[in-house]
Design a protein around this motif. Structure first.
Motif, PDB file in Angstrom:
ATOM      1  N   PHE E 173       0.761  -1.269   0.025  1.00 58.73           N
ATOM      2  CA  PHE E 173       0.051  -0.131   0.069  1.00 58.73           C
ATOM      3  C   PHE E 173       0.840   1.274  -0.003  1.00 58.73           C
ATOM      4  O   PHE E 173       0.750   2.173  -0.851  1.00 58.73           O
ATOM      5  N   LEU E 177       0.848   3.882  -3.288  1.00 54.55           N
ATOM      6  CA  LEU E 177       0.666   5.204  -2.921  1.00 54.55           C
ATOM      7  C   LEU E 177       1.927   6.200  -3.145  1.00 54.55           C
ATOM      8  O   LEU E 177       1.780   7.526  -3.502  1.00 54.55           O
ATOM      9  N   THR E 178       3.039   5.736  -2.995  1.00 53.70           N
ATOM     10  CA  THR E 178       4.211   6.415  -3.447  1.00 53.70           C
ATOM     11  C   THR E 178       4.542   6.717  -4.929  1.00 53.70           C
ATOM     12  O   THR E 178       4.667   7.792  -5.458  1.00 53.70           O
ATOM     13  N   ALA E 179       4.321   5.584  -5.551  1.00 55.30           N
ATOM     14  CA  ALA E 179       4.667   5.375  -7.190  1.00 55.30           C
ATOM     15  C   ALA E 179       3.246   6.079  -7.895  1.00 55.30           C
ATOM     16  O   ALA E 179       3.392   6.766  -8.863  1.00 55.30           O
ATOM     17  N   PRO E 181      -0.079   7.387  -6.662  1.00 53.32           N
ATOM     18  CA  PRO E 181      -1.170   7.800  -5.661  1.00 53.32           C
ATOM     19  C   PRO E 181      -2.611   7.968  -6.261  1.00 53.32           C
ATOM     20  O   PRO E 181      -3.413   7.515  -5.333  1.00 53.32           O
ATOM     21  N   TRP E 182      -2.601   8.060  -7.676  1.00 56.42           N
ATOM     22  CA  TRP E 182      -3.840   8.418  -8.335  1.00 56.42           C
ATOM     23  C   TRP E 182      -4.384   7.102  -8.397  1.00 56.42           C
ATOM     24  O   TRP E 182      -5.691   7.211  -8.645  1.00 56.42           O
ATOM     25  N   GLN E 183      -4.069   5.965  -8.420  1.00 53.06           N
ATOM     26  CA  GLN E 183      -4.511   4.780  -8.671  1.00 53.06           C
ATOM     27  C   GLN E 183      -4.925   4.016  -7.257  1.00 53.06           C
ATOM     28  O   GLN E 183      -5.681   3.065  -7.237  1.00 53.06           O
ATOM     29  N   VAL E 184      -4.922   4.763  -6.088  1.00 51.50           N
ATOM     30  CA  VAL E 184      -5.049   4.212  -4.880  1.00 51.50           C
ATOM     31  C   VAL E 184      -6.863   4.242  -4.464  1.00 51.50           C
ATOM     32  O   VAL E 184      -7.212   5.545  -4.923  1.00 51.50           O
ATOM     33  N   ALA E 206      -0.590   5.765   5.570  1.00 54.85           N
ATOM     34  CA  ALA E 206      -0.803   6.729   4.761  1.00 54.85           C
ATOM     35  C   ALA E 206       0.150   7.850   5.197  1.00 54.85           C
ATOM     36  O   ALA E 206       0.654   8.393   4.470  1.00 54.85           O
TER      37      ALA E 206
END
Lengths: 242, 242, 242, 242, 242, 242
Positions: E173, E177-179, E181-184, E206
Motif C-alpha cells: 500500500f 501510494l508513493t509510485a 497515488p492516483w490509483q489508490v 498513509a
C-alpha cells in the motif's frame, strides 16, 4: 541533397579509425576484405553495408583455431558469419565466452523448443527495441516456425500472436522480467508451474530472457548492424515453398 | 495438441455472432463471401485468415455508392481492400469520415512527401506497438522508398535508421508527441522550424502523428488484423527488382 | 516587470507572420477581425486573447459554403465558434473531414449517451494533460450532467468520480487504451461485455477514445487555446439554476 | 437504476462505522452535526455531501482550545472549515502538527509570494492527480491571482500557462522533484539560482513541493473530499468583479 | 588526479557562502564548530565530512530553548544530532514543525510498531532513491529488528524480504501510494482491512508514507547528507552481539 | 505468531522437491551438506539460511574438474563459494560459460579498473533493484575502494556519489543503457569519448552493464539469495582498519 546522418557518423568513425593508425593494414581488416567473401548472396550495396558492423573502431584479432573453425561452420551452414560474431572478434576470450553461452542457451537440450527460445529472444528484443536482435532472431522465428507472420508478431507485439496458452505465459514471464525484474515473485513462478513448466524450464526461460537483455544492450550501445541477408529470409510460408 | 489461444477467442466470437442471429444471413456476410473475391493473390490459408478482421461482431452495412466505388478502386490498384476499411464498413458515415480524413492526410499535397508521412505513421505505430498499422504502413515505407530495410527500421527503432537530419527531427517530434504530448512546447516547434519545416508542415506532422495515435488505438481495441498480403510486399530492394 | 513567457513566444509568432507577408492583408485575417464578432460574451481582454488560437501562423482560407453555414450554426447555438474549428479553417478539406468525424462520433446515435462520450473525452484528455480539450469538454460534461463537480472530477482524476460501475468500466477501458494500447486484449473487451456493452458500443468507446488521442496531440502540438467563455460555463448545479 | 459506486462504498463505510459502536453517539459526531453549521453557503445537497469527508471511519476528537479557536477563525474568514482539517481532527497532536507546518509553509514570510506557493501546490497536485488538493488550491490560485484561467492551467498542464520565466523554472523544479526526485542535482539548483532564487528560496520551493507530495498521498489514501464551496469560487476575472 | 565532482560543487558552495558575507562569523557557524563536538564517534575525516550537510547556504539560527533541549537529548541518546535536524535549524518554526510531526508519526502510540513505521520509511525512500533517508532509516530498521539484513532488504527491494503477509500488504500500500497515488482506491483500503488493519492504522500507514514522500524530496532537493555514523550501526545480528 | 511469507514459499519449494524424488539422496545434495563447510565464518543461523539459494528445485550436478578447482579457489581466497555459482551448478556447461564470461569481464585487463567495473555492476543492479547483485557487488565496491560509504551510494543513488566526472559519465551511460537502451545513440558514445574513454573502453562499459542486466534478471527470476557473509564485509573505512 542532404546526406543521411547515420552515414555521416559512420564516415566519421572510419575517419577516426584511419587517423588512429591501427597496427594492421586497413585493407586486410575485418571491415573490408572479409565481407567480400562472407555475404555474397546479398549483392553489391548490401555487402558494402555489411562491412561496417558497429560504431566502435575495434581492430579484429586473429581468430583462434576454435573460432576460425566456428566461423567456417557458419559460412557453410548459414552462408555467412553473423555480424554479432564479427563484432566480438576483436578479442578471442570475449568471443569464445559469448559463443559458449549462446550455443548452450539456444541450442543445448532444454524443455523449451528452439523455436520457443527464439520467441523469447524476439519478445524481449521487442521490448528493448533492439534493431540487431529483432532482425536476426525475427528471421529465426520465421525459419523455425515456417510461419512468416509469427516473426513479425513477436517483433511488433507478441500479445497479438496466435500462440498456445503455455507459450503465452512463458512470454509474459520473459517480458515482465525484462520490463520490471524487481516485480517478479513466487506468484510468477507458480503461474509457469501451472502451465506445466518444470523448475528447470523456468531457469531456461529466465536465462534466455536474461541473455537477450544483455545482448540487446551490447548491440544498442555499439549500434550493431545485422547482416542484410536476414531481411529476406523465410518470408514465404513453409507450406508454399517449393 | 493445445490450440492457439487467439483461435479460441475468435471461435468464441464467431459462436457469439451465430447465437446473436444477425438480421442478414451469415453466409452472405462480410466475414466469408467477400473475402473469397478480395484477396485472391494470397492463397488458401491466408484468404481464410483474412475473413476475420476484428474481434468485434459488427455486421457489414451495404456499401454506399461512393464507398462501393472506392473499394473497387482499391481492388484495382492494390489487388485487395485493406482490412481497416472492411472493419469500418459496418456504418457508412464512419467509413466515409475515416476515408476522407485518411486520404486528405496521407495523399493530399503537403510539404511532407508521401514517404515521410508513412515514416511518421510507422514510427508512431511502433511506439504504440500496433500490429495492424506496423504491417500495413511498414509495407508502404518499403514500397515508397524502394528500401526493404527502411520499413523494418521504422517499425523496430527509427532512431537507428539512416534518414536525413530533417527527417530525424520530424520523427522525434512525432514520437515525443505520441509518448508525452503534455511536454511539447514552443522549443519543439522551433526545432522543426530550424530544420526548415514551415508552420503548415508542422501542422501536417502533428496531424499525421495524431491520426495514427487514433487508428493505433482503434486497431488495438478491436484486435484488427492486417491483410496477410502485406507481409511479402516489397521485400526486395528496388534496385534489384526486375 | 518581467513579461510572461507565453506572451513573448506569441508576440514572436505574430512578428514572424508579419515578416512572412501573407497574401491576404493581416487586418482581414482570422486572427483579428472575426474574433471581434465571435466571442462578444467574454468581454475585452478575453476577446483579444481569443484572437490568437494556436502557435502556428496559418492563414485562414475562405470558408466553403458548408462550413460557413456550420460556423453560423455554432454562433447561433453556442454563441461562438469553438477555437478548434478556427484552427482547422486554414484548409477546407481538413476542416470538413474533422467536422464530419467529430459530429458522427459525438452526436450520432450510439449506445453511449452524449454525456458518456464527453466523459470519455475528458478522461482521455486528462491522461494526456491536454489543456484545450479539458477546458472545452470539461464544460460539456458540466453542461450535459448539470453537475459542475463531475466535469472537475473527470478532468482531475476520473477514478474519484461517482459514476455507475458500467461507466467506470467504460472509462477504465478508454484510459488503458490511451496509456498502453498495446496491452488491450480480449479480456478487456470481455469486461465491457460483462458490463452490458454491445460490440457496437465497444467500437464507439474505442473510436471516441481514439479520436481524443488524436485531437489532444494536434492541440498540444500547436498550443491550441480554448475560447475563454468555456471557463465560466455551467459552474452552478442544474438544480440551483433559475 | 444503477447506483453510483462511490455512494455504495461510502454507504458501506457508514454501515461499518455503525456496527463498530463508537464510544460517542453517532448523532453528535463530526460527520453530521458540525456540517450543518459549517457550510451553509453551499446549500442542501452539497452540505450533505460535505458530511462524509474521507473513506475512513475515524471518530472526531474534542478540539483542543487552540484548534477550536483556529476552526472558528476559518469559519469567520473563509465561511467554512476546510475538510482536510476535519479529516485530521480525530487526533489533536496530528491536527496541530499539520496546521503548524501548513501555516508556516504557505503563510509565513518567504521569497516566494503566496500565489507562487499555491502555484507550486497545484502543479505538484496535478502531477499526482490529487482531487482534493487540485480543487482547494486551484481555487486559491484563482483567488490570489484574480485570474480564473490560471488555476485551470496549473491544474491541467502548467506548461501551457502564461507565467514569468522565473516562475516557470520554479514550477519545473517542483514538478521534477515530484516526478523523479532521484534525478535532482546541483545543475537543477543552479538553474534556480540563475533565475534569481536565493538558497533560502530554493528551500522553500522544495519544502512546499515536498509538503504537497505528502498531503496528496494522505488525501488519495483516504479518498478525502473537498468542500463543494471551492468549485464556484473566483470563477470571474478580478477585473470584472463588482 | 581528477577531483571528485561532488567535492567541487561543495567547494563552490562554500566559496559562494564566503563571498556572501554572512552576518555571523563563519568560524562560529553550524558548518564547522558544532560538528567537532557532535559526531566524535565517527573520527577525523568523517567528522569533517559531516560539517557540510546540504548544498544550500543557510545560516543556522540560534536554537530556541525547546530545540536546544531536543538537540541535547539527541546527543545523549544517539551520540549525535541527526543531520536533517541541523538542516532545518536555519529557521526555528520550520524545525519545530518538522520535529513535532516527525515525533508524532514515528514515536506516538499507533497500531503500527515502531519497526513497521521504519519499514514503511525505508520502502518509500527506496522507491524514491533518497540517499539520506535510506541511510538513516535503514540503520533504524537494523537496530529495531536486530536483523542487519532486513534493513538492506527494505532499502534494496522490500518484495524480497521475509515479512508477514500483513506487513507485506502494508508495504505494498505504501509503495503504491508513493509510485502512483492516483490509483489508490477503496479496493486498496479493503485489502488492508482484510489484513486486520483498522481505519486508524490505515491513516497511520498513509501518513508515514506521505511524510517520507515529503522528506525524500526535501533531502533530494538540497542534497542532504546523512551522518556517517549511521553506516556502521547495527551491522551484527542481535543474537550475535555481546 | 504469523509466519513470514518467504519462509512458507521456501518450505513449499522444499516439500515439492521432496515429493519429486530426486535421483540423488537429499542429504548429499548441495542444499545442506556443502553449506556446512563453505560459510563457517557466518555462524549458525546464517549458514542454515545460505542452504536455500534459489526458489527453484534444481539438483546440483557433480562438479567438473575445472569447476571443482574453481570452487576450491573461491573457498581459499574468499572463505566461501558465492551463491550464484552454486545456483548455476546444476549444469556444468552453464556454470562454465557463466564463469568464463564473468571472469573475463570483471577481472581481465581493461581500461576500466576493477573498482569501476564493480561500480557499474552496482549502479545497474540498483536500477533493476536486484537484491542479490546489490549485496554481493556492493560489498565488492566497499572492499576495492576501502570506502564503506561508496558501496551504499552506488546501491542507493549513484548520482549522489563523489566520483570523478569521467566515472560519472561512465555510470550515466551504463544506467541509460539499462533503463532505455533504445535511446542510446552516437551522441552518448561521443560523451564517453570526450571523457577520454577509448572505443575499447566503451565496449567494456557496455559489456559489463549488459552482463548485469542479464544476471539481475536471472537472480530476480529465481529469487537468488546472497551469502549472508557479504553484509558485514568492509563496513569500516580502509584508513581505520588495523
Amino acid at each position: 541533397m542532404e546526406k543521411p546522418i547515420r552515414d555521416r557518423t559512420r564516415k566519421a568513425a572510419q575517419g577516426r579509425a584511419a587517423r588512429a593508425k591501427p597496427l594492421r593494414a586497413r585493407s586486410g581488416s575485418r571491415r573490408t576484405a572479409p565481407a567480400r567473401k562472407e555475404a555474397p548472396a546479398v549483392g553489391g550495396a548490401a555487402a558494402a553495408d555489411d562491412t561496417v558492423i558497429t560504431a566502435l573502431e575495434l581492430e579484429a584479432a586473429p581468430l583462434s583455431p576454435a573460432m576460425a573453425a566456428y566461423f567456417e561452420k557458419c559460412r557453410e551452414k548459414l552462408g555467412f558469419v553473423p555480424n554479432v560474431l564479427k563484432a566480438y572478434a576483436f578479442d578471442m576470450p570475449k568471443l569464445e565466452a559469448f559463443v559458449a553461452m549462446y550455443n548452450d542457451l539456444m541450442l543445448a537440450p532444454s524443455g523449451l523448443s528452439k523455436l520457443e527460445r527464439e520467441m523469447i529472444a524476439v519478445a524481449v528484443s521487442s521490448h528493448n527495441r533492439c534493431y540487431y536482435c529483432l532482425v536476426a532472431h525475427g528471421a529465426a522465428v520465421r525459419q523455425l516456425s515456417g510461419d512468416p507472420v509469427l516473426g513479425e508478431l513477436m517483433a511488433m507485439n507478441y500479445r497479438a500472436a496466435k500462440v498456445t496458452r503455455r507459450q503465452r505465459s512463458m512470454l509474459d514471464f520473459a517480458v515482465k522480467l525484462t520490463a520490471e525484474p524487481w516485480q517478479v515473485e513466487e506468484a510468477d513462478r507458480e503461474t509457469l508451474r501451472k502451465a506445466k513448466f518444470s523448475d528447470r524450464d523456468i531457469w531456461d526461460i529466465a536465462a534466455v530472457a536474461g541473455f537477450f537483455n544483455m545482448t540487446n544492450r551490447v548491440a544498442s550501445a555499439t549500434d550493431m548492424r545485422p547482416n542484410r541477408v536476414y531481411h529476406g529470409q523465410a518470408r514465404t510460408p513453409a507450406t508454399e515453398r517449393s
